[in-house]
Design a protein around this motif. Structure first.
Motif, short mmCIF file in Angstrom:
data_model
loop_
_atom_site.label_atom_id
_atom_site.label_comp_id
_atom_site.label_asym_id
_atom_site.label_seq_id
_atom_site.Cartn_x
_atom_site.Cartn_y
_atom_site.Cartn_z
N LEU A 123 0.83 -1.20 0.00
CA LEU A 123 0.00 0.00 0.00
C LEU A 123 0.87 1.26 0.00
O LEU A 123 0.55 2.24 -0.69
N ASN A 124 1.96 1.25 0.75
CA ASN A 124 2.85 2.42 0.77
C ASN A 124 3.48 2.66 -0.60
O ASN A 124 3.65 3.81 -1.00
N GLU A 125 3.81 1.59 -1.31
CA GLU A 125 4.33 1.74 -2.67
C GLU A 125 3.27 2.36 -3.58
O GLU A 125 3.56 3.23 -4.40
N GLN A 126 2.03 1.91 -3.43
CA GLN A 126 0.95 2.44 -4.25
C GLN A 126 0.65 3.90 -3.90
O GLN A 126 0.36 4.71 -4.78
N ILE A 127 0.74 4.24 -2.62
CA ILE A 127 0.55 5.63 -2.20
C ILE A 127 1.60 6.51 -2.86
O ILE A 127 1.29 7.59 -3.39
N ASP A 128 2.85 6.04 -2.85
CA ASP A 128 3.93 6.80 -3.50
C ASP A 128 3.64 6.97 -4.99
O ASP A 128 3.87 8.04 -5.55
N TRP A 129 3.14 5.91 -5.64
CA TRP A 129 2.81 6.00 -7.07
C TRP A 129 1.76 7.08 -7.29
O TRP A 129 1.91 7.92 -8.18
#
Length: 169
Positions: free
Chosen positions: A143-149
């Motif tokens: 989820l943190n990777e997706q938030i960054d995206w």
């Protein structure tokens, strides 16, 4: 060795043994505990320590699990906010800017850049679906990777929209 010497040696050995037994009995009486009681105490202490270790580990594991679930829920909420920000931009200002034609702008490359940004494939939301602490930690990382995206692409899409709007005739 004469018989007298043998008897004296035997008497000395018997006295030594009876003195040692008496000393051991006195020591046991001084301690106040028989040997079997000391063994029982040791077993009980070891059992208490083992039980405390098990309960301590379980409490630690439960705390880690609760923390992982809470972190995942927080990341999920941040993901929802980031997705909403991105979608509001796509459906709002970016949509309006994409409706412009090459005749409406001075620099048509700004429209190409905007269309490229709009063509980016969004990540698929996976949520906090897990059964254990490691699963929740992995979901939080994803989820943190997706938030960054979403944050990165929201910023770059906003730049592209601003460039198109700045290029309007």
């Amino acid at each position: 060795m004469s018989a007298e010497n043998q008897n004296a040696a035997q008497n000395t050995a018997e006295n030594f043994q009876s003195n040692a037994a008496a000393n051991a009995a006195d020591t046991a009486k001084k301690k106040g505990l028989p040997k079997w009681a000391a063994a029982v105490i040791v077993v009980v202490v070891v059992a208490v320590v083992a039980i405390a270790a098990v309960f301590g580990y379980r409490a630690y594991s439960d705390a880690q699990y609760s923390n992982a679930v809470a972190a995942c829920a927080t990341a999920s909420e941040e993901m929802r906010n980031a997705t909403n920000d991105y979608n509001n931009l796509v459906n709002g200002d970016a949509s309006a800017a994409a409706a412009l034609t090459e005749k409406d702008v001075k620099d048509s490359s700004t429209l190409d850049a905007l269309n490229k940004e709009l063509g980016a494939e969004t990540p698929e939301y996976e949520g906090c679906m897990a059964e254990d602490t490691k699963g929740y930690q992995a979901a939080t990382d994803k989820l943190n990777e997706q938030i960054d995206w979403y944050k990165t692409h929201t910023a770059s899409l906003q730049k592209a929209v601003d460039a198109v709007n700045a290029s309007k005739k």
